[in-house]
Design a protein around this motif. Structure first.
Motif, PDB file in Angstrom:
ATOM      1  N   HIS A 292       5.401   3.859  -0.853  1.00  0.00           N
ATOM      2  CA  HIS A 292       5.682   2.546  -1.443  1.00  0.00           C
ATOM      3  C   HIS A 292       6.891   1.898  -0.768  1.00  0.00           C
ATOM      4  O   HIS A 292       6.896   0.678  -0.519  1.00  0.00           O
ATOM      5  CB  HIS A 292       5.932   2.690  -2.947  1.00  0.00           C
ATOM      6  CG  HIS A 292       6.059   1.381  -3.649  1.00  0.00           C
ATOM      7  ND1 HIS A 292       7.013   1.118  -4.612  1.00  0.00           N
ATOM      8  CD2 HIS A 292       5.355   0.216  -3.509  1.00  0.00           C
ATOM      9  CE1 HIS A 292       6.887  -0.135  -5.031  1.00  0.00           C
ATOM     10  NE2 HIS A 292       5.892  -0.697  -4.385  1.00  0.00           N
ATOM     11  N   ALA A 293       7.910   2.702  -0.460  1.00  0.00           N
ATOM     12  CA  ALA A 293       9.088   2.165   0.239  1.00  0.00           C
ATOM     13  C   ALA A 293       8.676   1.573   1.591  1.00  0.00           C
ATOM     14  O   ALA A 293       9.117   0.470   1.963  1.00  0.00           O
ATOM     15  CB  ALA A 293      10.128   3.267   0.434  1.00  0.00           C
ATOM     16  N   LYS A 294       7.806   2.275   2.310  1.00  0.00           N
ATOM     17  CA  LYS A 294       7.345   1.776   3.622  1.00  0.00           C
ATOM     18  C   LYS A 294       6.528   0.501   3.468  1.00  0.00           C
ATOM     19  O   LYS A 294       6.642  -0.434   4.279  1.00  0.00           O
ATOM     20  CB  LYS A 294       6.517   2.862   4.323  1.00  0.00           C
ATOM     21  CG  LYS A 294       7.336   4.075   4.759  1.00  0.00           C
ATOM     22  CD  LYS A 294       6.440   5.186   5.284  1.00  0.00           C
ATOM     23  CE  LYS A 294       7.250   6.440   5.612  1.00  0.00           C
ATOM     24  NZ  LYS A 294       6.390   7.572   6.013  1.00  0.00           N
ATOM     25  N   GLU A 295       5.698   0.452   2.423  1.00  0.00           N
ATOM     26  CA  GLU A 295       4.897  -0.748   2.178  1.00  0.00           C
ATOM     27  C   GLU A 295       5.790  -1.946   1.888  1.00  0.00           C
ATOM     28  O   GLU A 295       5.538  -3.063   2.373  1.00  0.00           O
ATOM     29  CB  GLU A 295       3.946  -0.514   0.999  1.00  0.00           C
ATOM     30  CG  GLU A 295       2.792   0.435   1.312  1.00  0.00           C
ATOM     31  CD  GLU A 295       2.005   0.799   0.060  1.00  0.00           C
ATOM     32  OE1 GLU A 295       2.312   0.244  -1.017  1.00  0.00           O
ATOM     33  OE2 GLU A 295       1.092   1.650   0.158  1.00  0.00           O
ATOM     34  N   LEU A 296       6.835  -1.731   1.105  1.00  0.00           N
ATOM     35  CA  LEU A 296       7.755  -2.826   0.790  1.00  0.00           C
ATOM     36  C   LEU A 296       8.473  -3.313   2.049  1.00  0.00           C
ATOM     37  O   LEU A 296       8.633  -4.523   2.259  1.00  0.00           O
ATOM     38  CB  LEU A 296       8.773  -2.378  -0.260  1.00  0.00           C
ATOM     39  CG  LEU A 296       8.241  -2.152  -1.687  1.00  0.00           C
ATOM     40  CD1 LEU A 296       9.337  -1.557  -2.569  1.00  0.00           C
ATOM     41  CD2 LEU A 296       7.733  -3.453  -2.292  1.00  0.00           C
ATOM     42  N   ILE A 297       8.893  -2.371   2.901  1.00  0.00           N
ATOM     43  CA  ILE A 297       9.575  -2.745   4.146  1.00  0.00           C
ATOM     44  C   ILE A 297       8.636  -3.560   5.032  1.00  0.00           C
ATOM     45  O   ILE A 297       9.023  -4.595   5.602  1.00  0.00           O
ATOM     46  CB  ILE A 297      10.077  -1.489   4.895  1.00  0.00           C
ATOM     47  CG1 ILE A 297      11.229  -0.841   4.111  1.00  0.00           C
ATOM     48  CG2 ILE A 297      10.522  -1.847   6.307  1.00  0.00           C
ATOM     49  CD1 ILE A 297      11.653   0.508   4.653  1.00  0.00           C
TER      50      ILE A 297
END
Length: 333
Positions: A292-297
């Protein structure tokens, strides 16, 4: 060691557990059980040591033995068994422990400090039972009513327990009663937010990380930042902390526009990237959170392209540096 009695071994077991030397404590427990295989003190202590050594199946058996020998006294073994059990078996263990604690609580109410400790334990056990009905037993026909009953009991025994209110808010969210959930969360935070670090009424670190997620779910972004700032002061090397910081800034950006959105999303990206870096160092393994962190970035990068890395300044040898300096002087002339 062969000449030791059980009474000799008990303080040695305690000393070893206090020093977190669990293998030594385990060795003493084994010897004590050889001498007194039906001593419930040893059986319970052995179970606790086995939990620390991750011998969970053995620990469970020793707690069950202690319960068989002494079913109507001593709530701790039921609490441990509840943690080592699942679904309705866990509920049954916790319920018996709560019943025993309630009997003791009613006898101890004149002793305020002892009564408060028991009230905290009772509330915690009732919260554990609620969480089981919210997860593993959520399809039981009376699951919703059980959650309401347990949390009502917890509030009666311990009316200022933030954990109870936080869980009640989670139940209200599952019922899609978001406005009620927001009010309950505000009340929960009020119990501890002004307290000094170390106050026993402050929920533990992980519980407060969970609180931030609930606050974001109901759109209480300023309160989420307040909780995160306190958590950061206590420990700023936690992956979840920076992930939640990033998610909170991202949510703030979604609620704004123009330069404000860009600023919030840049802050979000910084926090999320720090979370990913910390995860690499610490061996963090919550794949869903990291994804999810990567998707947000990635989402942020489509709107706010990352800055190009700064060019590294080449360090020249002294003689070449002098040459460049001389030529610069010549150009100025």
């Amino acid at each position: 060691m062969s000449t030791y009695t059980v009474e000799d071994l008990l303080p040695r077991i305690q000393e070893s557990t206090d020093a977190m030397d669990y293998p030594m404590a385990y060795a003493y427990c084994e010897k004590a059980l050889q001498l007194a295989p039906t001593d419930t003190r040893i059986l319970e202590t052995m179970g606790q040591v086995e939990i620390e050594l991750e011998k969970f199946a053995d620990a469970r058996q020793h707690f069950l033995q202690a319960i068989q020998l002494q079913p109507d006294t001593g709530y701790s073994k039921y609490m441990y068994l509840g943690q080592l059990s699942v679904e309705m078996e866990a509920i049954g263990a916790f319920q018996k422990g709560v019943d025993l604690m309630m009997m003791e609580y009613q006898q101890q109410q004149q002793e305020e400090e002892t009564a408060q400790l028991l009230a905290d334990k009772i509330a915690s056990a009732l919260c554990s039972m609620t969480e089981i009905y919210l997860t593993d037993c959520c399809f039981e026909p009376d699951a919703e009513q059980k959650c309401e009953t347990y949390l009502q009991q917890a509030q009666q025994v311990n009316p200022n327990n933030a954990e109870v209110y936080q869980l009640l808010a989670s139940v209200r969210l599952s019922q899609q009663r978001n406005e009620e959930a927001a009010k309950i969360l505000e009340e929960s935070i009020g119990f501890w937010i002004e307290k000094e670090v170390g106050d026993p009424s402050i929920p533990n670190y992980d519980a407060r990380l969970g609180l931030v997620k609930l606050l974001l779910e109901v759109g209480m972004i300023p309160q989420a930042f307040t909780v995160l700032e306190r958590l950061q002061k206590e420990n700023d090397q936690v992956v979840d902390l920076w992930y939640l910081y990033g998610w909170t800034y991202y949510c703030m950006g979604e609620d704004t526009s123009g330069d404000d959105r860009l600023t919030h999303w840049e802050d979000a990206r910084d926090c999320l990237e720090l979370a990913l870096k910390l995860s690499q160092v610490s061996g963090y393994d919550d794949d869903a959170l990291l994804e999810h962190a990567k998707e947000l970035i990635t989402s942020i990068n489509t709107v706010v392209p990352p800055s190009a890395p700064e060019e590294e300044v080449e360090v020249l040898p002294d003689d070449e540096a002098d040459y460049v300096s001389d030529n610069d002087d010549a150009m100025e002339m």
